[in-house]
Design a protein around this motif. Structure first.
Motif, PDB file in Angstrom:
ATOM      1  N   GLY A  48     -19.940 -39.216 -67.780  1.00  0.00           N
ATOM      2  CA  GLY A  48     -19.064 -40.373 -67.955  1.00  0.00           C
ATOM      3  C   GLY A  48     -19.903 -41.626 -68.106  1.00  0.00           C
ATOM      4  N   ASN A  49     -19.651 -42.617 -67.255  1.00  0.00           N
ATOM      5  CA  ASN A  49     -20.428 -43.859 -67.279  1.00  0.00           C
ATOM      6  C   ASN A  49     -21.509 -43.896 -66.208  1.00  0.00           C
ATOM      7  N   THR A  50     -21.673 -42.786 -65.503  1.00  0.00           N
ATOM      8  CA  THR A  50     -22.630 -42.730 -64.401  1.00  0.00           C
ATOM      9  C   THR A  50     -23.909 -42.019 -64.831  1.00  0.00           C
ATOM     10  N   VAL A  51     -25.047 -42.602 -64.484  1.00  0.00           N
ATOM     11  CA  VAL A  51     -26.346 -42.018 -64.824  1.00  0.00           C
ATOM     12  C   VAL A  51     -27.011 -41.501 -63.551  1.00  0.00           C
ATOM     13  N   TYR A  52     -27.364 -40.231 -63.561  1.00  0.00           N
ATOM     14  CA  TYR A  52     -28.085 -39.620 -62.446  1.00  0.00           C
ATOM     15  C   TYR A  52     -29.519 -39.337 -62.890  1.00  0.00           C
ATOM     16  N   ASP A  65     -46.664 -30.116 -59.986  1.00  0.00           N
ATOM     17  CA  ASP A  65     -45.763 -30.316 -61.111  1.00  0.00           C
ATOM     18  C   ASP A  65     -44.761 -31.400 -60.755  1.00  0.00           C
ATOM     19  N   GLU A  66     -44.468 -32.238 -61.713  1.00  0.00           N
ATOM     20  CA  GLU A  66     -43.473 -33.294 -61.511  1.00  0.00           C
ATOM     21  C   GLU A  66     -42.565 -33.358 -62.724  1.00  0.00           C
ATOM     22  N   GLN A  67     -41.271 -33.432 -62.467  1.00  0.00           N
ATOM     23  CA  GLN A  67     -40.287 -33.507 -63.534  1.00  0.00           C
ATOM     24  C   GLN A  67     -39.334 -34.654 -63.244  1.00  0.00           C
ATOM     25  N   ILE A  68     -39.137 -35.511 -64.238  1.00  0.00           N
ATOM     26  CA  ILE A  68     -38.138 -36.573 -64.140  1.00  0.00           C
ATOM     27  C   ILE A  68     -37.021 -36.228 -65.110  1.00  0.00           C
ATOM     28  N   SER A  69     -35.828 -35.981 -64.594  1.00  0.00           N
ATOM     29  CA  SER A  69     -34.684 -35.564 -65.400  1.00  0.00           C
ATOM     30  C   SER A  69     -33.574 -36.586 -65.249  1.00  0.00           C
ATOM     31  N   LYS A  70     -32.924 -36.904 -66.361  1.00  0.00           N
ATOM     32  CA  LYS A  70     -31.843 -37.891 -66.342  1.00  0.00           C
ATOM     33  C   LYS A  70     -30.645 -37.344 -67.107  1.00  0.00           C
ATOM     34  N   VAL A  71     -29.457 -37.476 -66.531  1.00  0.00           N
ATOM     35  CA  VAL A  71     -28.232 -37.044 -67.196  1.00  0.00           C
ATOM     36  C   VAL A  71     -27.169 -38.124 -67.038  1.00  0.00           C
ATOM     37  N   ARG A 104     -29.717 -30.693 -64.207  1.00  0.00           N
ATOM     38  CA  ARG A 104     -28.892 -30.363 -65.363  1.00  0.00           C
ATOM     39  C   ARG A 104     -27.549 -31.074 -65.357  1.00  0.00           C
ATOM     40  N   GLY A 105     -27.155 -31.635 -64.228  1.00  0.00           N
ATOM     41  CA  GLY A 105     -25.897 -32.362 -64.201  1.00  0.00           C
ATOM     42  C   GLY A 105     -25.312 -32.451 -62.806  1.00  0.00           C
ATOM     43  N   VAL A 106     -24.256 -33.235 -62.682  1.00  0.00           N
ATOM     44  CA  VAL A 106     -23.536 -33.405 -61.415  1.00  0.00           C
ATOM     45  C   VAL A 106     -22.053 -33.272 -61.713  1.00  0.00           C
ATOM     46  N   THR A 107     -21.362 -32.396 -60.989  1.00  0.00           N
ATOM     47  CA  THR A 107     -19.935 -32.189 -61.226  1.00  0.00           C
ATOM     48  C   THR A 107     -19.102 -33.240 -60.515  1.00  0.00           C
ATOM     49  N   SER A 143     -39.932 -31.176 -53.561  1.00  0.00           N
ATOM     50  CA  SER A 143     -39.416 -32.490 -53.183  1.00  0.00           C
ATOM     51  C   SER A 143     -38.503 -33.010 -54.286  1.00  0.00           C
ATOM     52  N   VAL A 144     -37.276 -33.378 -53.927  1.00  0.00           N
ATOM     53  CA  VAL A 144     -36.300 -33.836 -54.914  1.00  0.00           C
ATOM     54  C   VAL A 144     -35.684 -35.156 -54.456  1.00  0.00           C
ATOM     55  N   LYS A 145     -35.832 -36.176 -55.283  1.00  0.00           N
ATOM     56  CA  LYS A 145     -35.170 -37.466 -55.021  1.00  0.00           C
ATOM     57  C   LYS A 145     -34.116 -37.673 -56.101  1.00  0.00           C
ATOM     58  N   LEU A 146     -32.866 -37.793 -55.693  1.00  0.00           N
ATOM     59  CA  LEU A 146     -31.755 -37.981 -56.618  1.00  0.00           C
ATOM     60  C   LEU A 146     -31.225 -39.397 -56.507  1.00  0.00           C
ATOM     61  N   SER A 147     -31.051 -40.061 -57.644  1.00  0.00           N
ATOM     62  CA  SER A 147     -30.481 -41.410 -57.652  1.00  0.00           C
ATOM     63  C   SER A 147     -29.260 -41.465 -58.556  1.00  0.00           C
TER      64      SER A 147
END
Length: 383
Positions: A64-68, A55-61, A147-150, A107-111
């Motif tokens: 503010g002005n920052t995109v993760y 399974d592979e999931q690409i999630s984007k949130v 789901r997000g970054v605080t 496996s999780v890659k966060l940018s």
């Protein structure tokens, strides 16, 4: 994706209702057995079949002005390396069962704005503290969703554990720091069927589950009550919680058969709007939610119109609440609106859809308010 996650979340209620009937005691030492008990040791190992699915999931949130963005993959190593021991006690027979399962890699890659923040790999045992170990071990490979970054650097993920080729499972969430270290792991099953997902406020200051609001410096506000239906941010400083209040429950005899019954409280307010500091801002009566396999609420939060909208299909009315001033509300009878035969084309109107059991409502906003609505037959299983 919404449909698949709804099905997974909905079955949480089924699984959680059954778990109280389960006599399995896992990972515990066997208590001294009386001479009247018979000990049976099952040494047959159940080896899972080789699983090719990944399974592979690409999630984007955006905070503010920052995109993760998270690119997450989950796959089985097909190594049968994990061993689980369970103990069942039925009357005077104690059964010890050992089961093997495959190791999984999460496996999780966060940018952040295209730059890699971390690239980490987690394994099944790291999630054992979330919930029952055997469910984690037997689950199919499903990838976590960002789901997000605080603002204080907590990365919030949602993760489902579901038995292969089954609709039985559990929704959970976990957080990491910006280096990928696991910080917090909790099951969302304690919400007893709450549909809501874990979510981070737009400002990034708070995140919310079905039971608790989390904030900076260790702040926690628990708003859980039995049978919570839904919880969701309205603004950066407020959120709504809906409860299914049971006034009376027990067992009774009906036609010679003993059955469990529940009586719902139709008097007390069960929709509460809170400030993030815990203060109650407003409360209302609302019973338009329903249970398909878990709780579902026909709800729409519409910042452009400063409105929280909820439909009660049974009463054929609509509750419209101001986001800025939650104590201001309007009850709209659907009979006061014009029902159209088909959806309007995009133009000066604002369309929003709400799902109720078996159909969808499409409501249309105009400068002077809501004027029209359309209904369509719909099934979550077909959608």
């Amino acid at each position: 994706m919404k449909t698949s996650w709804l099905l997974i979340v909905a079955v949480i209620l089924v699984w959680s209702c059954q778990k109280n009937k389960n006599t399995t005691q896992e990972k515990l030492k066997v208590a001294p057995v009386s001479t009247a008990s018979k000990l049976i040791i099952d040494t047959t190992y159940s080896i899972h079949e080789i699983i090719q699915d990944r399974d592979e999931q690409i999630s984007k949130v955006r905070i503010g002005n920052t995109v993760y963005q998270s690119t997450a993959r989950t796959y089985s190593l097909n190594d049968s390396a994990l061993l689980h021991t369970s103990i069942d006690t039925i009357e005077d027979v104690i059964n010890v069962r050992r089961e093997r399962a495959h190791s999984y890699v999460y496996s999780v890659k966060l940018s952040q704005d295209g730059k890699v923040v971390y690239d980490k790999k987690y394994t099944r045992p790291e999630f054992y503290s979330l919930l029952k170990e055997d469910l984690v071990m037997r689950s199919a490979p499903l990838a976590p969703q960002l789901r997000g970054v605080t603002n204080d650097g907590r990365v919030v993920f949602e993760l489902a554990f579901v038995y292969p080729e089954s609709d039985v499972g559990m929704m959970t969430f976990f957080t990491t720091d910006l280096k990928g270290n696991l910080l917090q792991m909790e099951s969302l099953s304690t919400s007893e069927g709450c549909y809501s997902s874990v979510a981070v406020s737009k400002s990034g200051k708070y995140f919310i589950t079905c039971t608790t609001l989390y904030g900076p410096n260790g702040y926690e506000f628990s708003f859980q009550k039995p049978n919570i239906v839904h919880a969701e941010f309205l603004t950066d400083t407020s959120f709504v919680a809906i409860y299914d209040i049971i006034s009376k429950s027990g067992k009774r005899i009906e036609n010679g058969v003993q059955e469990y019954y529940e009586e719902r409280d139709s008097i007390s307010d069960n929709l509460i709007i809170y400030h993030v500091n815990g203060k109650k801002l407003a409360s209302y009566k609302y019973h338009g939610y329903f249970q398909e396999l878990g709780y579902t609420v026909p709800i729409a939060i519409i910042p452009e119109k400063n409105k929280l909208i909820l439909i009660d299909d049974g009463k054929q009315n609509m509750l419209s609440i101001s986001l800025a001033s939650p104590s201001k509300f309007e009850e709209i009878k659907l009979s006061s609106l014009k029902r159209l035969n088909k959806r309007l084309e995009k133009g000066q109107n604002f369309e929003h859809e709400l799902y109720v059991l078996g159909k969808k409502y499409f409501i249309y906003f105009f400068p002077e308010g809501i004027k029209y609505y359309v209904t369509e037959q719909y099934s979550e299983y077909e959608g």
